[in-house]
Design a protein around this motif. Structure first.
Motif, PDB file in Angstrom:
ATOM      1  N   SER A   1      41.743 -12.103 -25.986  1.00  0.00           N
ATOM      2  CA  SER A   1      41.427 -11.469 -27.278  1.00  0.00           C
ATOM      3  C   SER A   1      39.920 -11.301 -27.498  1.00  0.00           C
ATOM      4  O   SER A   1      39.503 -10.433 -28.244  1.00  0.00           O
TER       5      SER A   1
ATOM      6  N   MET B   1      36.105  -4.794 -25.178  1.00  0.00           N
ATOM      7  CA  MET B   1      34.938  -4.370 -24.404  1.00  0.00           C
ATOM      8  C   MET B   1      35.367  -3.897 -23.007  1.00  0.00           C
ATOM      9  O   MET B   1      34.812  -2.943 -22.479  1.00  0.00           O
TER      10      MET B   1
ATOM     11  N   LEU C   1      27.877   1.413 -28.527  1.00  0.00           N
ATOM     12  CA  LEU C   1      29.177   1.481 -27.848  1.00  0.00           C
ATOM     13  C   LEU C   1      29.357   2.838 -27.181  1.00  0.00           C
ATOM     14  O   LEU C   1      30.224   3.010 -26.340  1.00  0.00           O
TER      15      LEU C   1
ATOM     16  N   TYR D   1      35.859  -3.148 -37.478  1.00  0.00           N
ATOM     17  CA  TYR D   1      35.520  -3.559 -36.113  1.00  0.00           C
ATOM     18  C   TYR D   1      34.739  -4.854 -36.229  1.00  0.00           C
ATOM     19  O   TYR D   1      33.806  -4.946 -37.035  1.00  0.00           O
TER      20      TYR D   1
ATOM     21  N   GLY E   1      27.101  -8.666 -30.611  1.00  0.00           N
ATOM     22  CA  GLY E   1      27.052  -7.281 -30.160  1.00  0.00           C
ATOM     23  C   GLY E   1      28.259  -6.811 -29.377  1.00  0.00           C
ATOM     24  O   GLY E   1      28.316  -5.666 -28.960  1.00  0.00           O
ATOM     25  N   LYS E   2      29.234  -7.710 -29.156  1.00  0.00           N
ATOM     26  CA  LYS E   2      30.412  -7.324 -28.386  1.00  0.00           C
ATOM     27  C   LYS E   2      31.625  -7.226 -29.304  1.00  0.00           C
ATOM     28  O   LYS E   2      31.810  -8.086 -30.180  1.00  0.00           O
ATOM     29  N   LEU E   3      32.441  -6.192 -29.071  1.00  0.00           N
ATOM     30  CA  LEU E   3      33.636  -6.007 -29.888  1.00  0.00           C
ATOM     31  C   LEU E   3      34.637  -7.121 -29.607  1.00  0.00           C
ATOM     32  O   LEU E   3      34.960  -7.385 -28.450  1.00  0.00           O
ATOM     33  N   ILE E   4      35.124  -7.737 -30.643  1.00  0.00           N
ATOM     34  CA  ILE E   4      36.129  -8.798 -30.460  1.00  0.00           C
ATOM     35  C   ILE E   4      37.338  -8.506 -31.341  1.00  0.00           C
ATOM     36  O   ILE E   4      37.280  -7.675 -32.239  1.00  0.00           O
ATOM     37  N   ASP E   5      38.423  -9.205 -31.042  1.00  0.00           N
ATOM     38  CA  ASP E   5      39.643  -9.062 -31.832  1.00  0.00           C
ATOM     39  C   ASP E   5      39.773 -10.313 -32.684  1.00  0.00           C
ATOM     40  O   ASP E   5      40.310 -11.325 -32.256  1.00  0.00           O
TER      41      ASP E   5
END
Lengths: 174, 255
Positions: free
Chosen positions: A128, A133, B45, B169, B174-178
Motif C-alpha cells: 500500500s 508510485m 508526478l 491524493y 513526496g511519494k504517493l501513498i495509499d
C-alpha cells in the motif's frame, strides 16, 4: 596508519550510504505468486524498472530472477480486493465477545498487478505504501496499465455475464 | 494608582493579542509555504499522469500539509489544517482560505503516530458549495463521499469518478501513498471545516463572509498569495480560457 585507514573507510562508508539509499528509490517491494506443485505461494520479491525491462528479484533463495521486456508485455492489469477481516474478527469475537464486533465491519485492501507477457507472466501483490508510485513509474516507461477496479465486483460481473449468456443459449435451444 | 494599573492591563492585553496575531500570521505563512511545496511535488508526478489531469480539472484545490494520524486504543484520529483556493468560471483563483480537517475511524492498531500530506480536489460546483458552507462531513453513506484519486485510467477509475465529487491524493515525503481519508469504511467520517481563527487572524473575518468578500477589500499577505501563484504557474490556461487539458503539454518523466 591503521587508524587513518579505518577513519578513511568509515568516511567512505558514510558517503556511500546515501548513494545506496538514492538507488533504492526505484526498487519496490512486492509479493509474487509462485506455483509450487498444486499450491500457489506468495514469495517476497523486489521489482525494479530498468531502461527496457522489468526485473523481479526474489528476496530469498531459491527464486529465479525474472526479466520481462517492456516490448514483450501484452497487457498489465491493476485490481484491488477489499474484504472484511473475517478470520481476525472471529478470533476477536471468541476472545473479547461483543467488543470485537466492529472488526467485522473493517476491511483489508489488497492491491494486485497482473502482467501478461509473451513468454513471462507475473501476478504481484503490491504494497500500500508504494503501489501508486510503481504504477505511475511503469506508465511513464510506456507500459499501458488498465485499472480494472474492485476484483470481487469484476468477478461478480463476469459471473453474471456468463450466467446470462448461458441462459440465453438455453432459451434459444428451447 | 488605579489608573496606572488599568493602563498596565490594557497594555498587556493589547501586546498579548498582537503577539498572538503575529504568531498566527507566521503559522499561516508557513502553512502556505509548505502547501506550495506539496503542489510542486504533485506537478513533479508528470503532466501526462492521471493525477495531474484531475488536478487540472479540479474546481478547487486544497492542501493539508502535515496531517497527523494518531492511533489510540482502536481509535484512529486524523487532524490537521490546510489552505484552499477556488477556481472561478472566468478562470481565476480565489483568495486562499484556511481550512481544517478532522477524520475518525477505527483501526486494529493499539498505538501509533504517522504524518502525511494530502491534496484534496473538489471536482464540481456542488462539492465547493459543501466546503463553503463549512462543517462538511463525508461518510460512507449517501453522495458525500471522499475517495482516493486514481493513478491510472481504466474501468476502476471511471467508476470511482462517477460517484466521488471529492478526491484526494496522499503524499509521504513526496511519494504517493495509499493512506486513508477514503470514506469506504463503515466507521469512517471525514470533516472539512473552516479554520475561523486563522482566517480572522489573517484577513480579519471568519471563513463564510471571507468566501463572499470582494478581493479588493482584502489585504493578502505575500506568503499566502504564493499559494495562488503556484496554482496559476502549475495549472496554466490560455487567455481564451481554453481548458488546460486541451493544451499540448510536454510529458515529463517521473522523478
Amino acid at each position: 596508519m591503521k587508524a587513518i585507514n579505518l577513519f578513511l573507510i568509515l568516511i567512505l562508508s558514510l558517503i556511500c550510504q546515501p548513494l545506496g539509499r538514492a538507488q533504492d528509490q526505484s526498487v519496490y517491494k512486492v509479493q509474487m505468486l509462485v506455483g509450487s506443485g498444486k499450491n500457489i505461494e506468495a514469495k517476497s520479491a523486489v521489482i525494479s524498472l530498468e531502461s527496457d525491462r522489468i526485473k523481479i528479484r526474489g528476496s530469498k533463495k531459491p527464486f529465479e530472477t525474472k526479466y520481462i521486456s517492456f516490448t514483450e508485455i501484452e497487457s498489465a492489469d491493476y485490481t484491488f480486493s477489499d474484504r472484511p477481516r473475517y478470520t481476525v474478527a472471529t478470533l476477536g469475537a471468541l476472545a473479547f465477545g461483543v467488543a470485537a464486533l466492529p472488526v467485522f465491519f473493517m476491511k483489508t485492501k489488497k492491491n494486485w498487478l497482473t502482467i501478461n507477457a509473451d513468454k513471462n507472466s507475473a501476478i504481484l501483490q503490491l504494497q500500500s505504501d508504494n503501489y501508486r508510485m510503481l504504477l505511475l513509474a511503469m506508465q511513464s516507461k510506456g507500459i499501458k496499465i488498465s485499472d480494472s477496479g474492485n476484483r470481487d465486483e469484476l468477478e461478480k460481473v463476469q459471473k453474471d455475464t456468463k450466467e446470462n449468456s448461458e441462459k440465453e443459449k438455453r432459451q434459444k435451444k428451447n | 494608582m488605579k489608573i496606572f494599573t488599568s493602563l498596565l492591563f490594557v497594555f498587556l492585553f493589547v501586546t498579548s493579542n498582537w503577539s498572538q496575531n503575529q504568531k498566527d500570521l507566521t503559522t499561516a505563512g508557513a502553512r502556505a509555504q509548505k502547501s506550495v511545496e506539496i503542489i510542486r511535488q504533485f506537478a513533479a508526478l508528470g503532466t501526462g499522469s492521471l493525477p495531474f489531469e484531475y488536478l487540472q480539472k479540479a474546481k478547487a484545490v486544497a492542501v493539508f500539509p502535515g496531517l497527523t494520524r494518531v492511533n489510540i486504543l482502536l481509535n484512529e484520529l486524523t487532524l490537521g489544517n490546510g489552505i484552499v483556493a477556488v477556481r472561478s468560471a472566468d478562470d481565476k483563483w480565489s483568495v486562499p482560505v484556511f481550512l481544517a480537517l478532522k477524520a475518525q475511524d477505527i483501526n486494529l492498531k493499539m498505538a501509533g503516530k504517522k504524518s502525511f500530506d494530502a491534496v484534496v480536489l473538489f471536482m464540481d460546483d456542488e462539492s465547493i458549495e459543501w466546503m463553503k458552507k463549512g462543517d462538511v462531513g463525508f461518510t460512507s453513506n449517501g453522495k458525500r463521499k471522499i475517495a482516493l484519486g486514481p493513478v491510472i485510467g481504466g474501468k476502476g477509475a471511471d467508476d470511482l469518478m462517477k460517484t466521488a465529487k471529492v478526491i484526494y491524493y496522499a503524499f509521504d515525503q513526496g511519494k504517493l501513498i495509499d493512506t486513508g481519508l477514503s470514506t469506504d469504511s463503515f466507521f469512517k467520517a471525514v470533516g472539512i471545516l473552516h479554520d475561523n481563527n486563522m482566517n480572522k487572524a489573517v484577513f480579519g473575518m471568519k471563513t463564510k463572509p471571507l468566501f463572499a468578500a470582494p478581493e479588493s477589500s482584502l489585504k493578502i499577505p505575500a506568503e499566502i498569495e504564493k499559494y495562488r501563484t503556484v496554482l496559476i504557474e502549475v495549472l496554466p490556461r490560455t487567455s481564451s480560457g481554453q481548458n488546460a487539458d486541451q493544451m499540448d503539454y510536454n510529458k515529463q518523466p517521473i522523478k
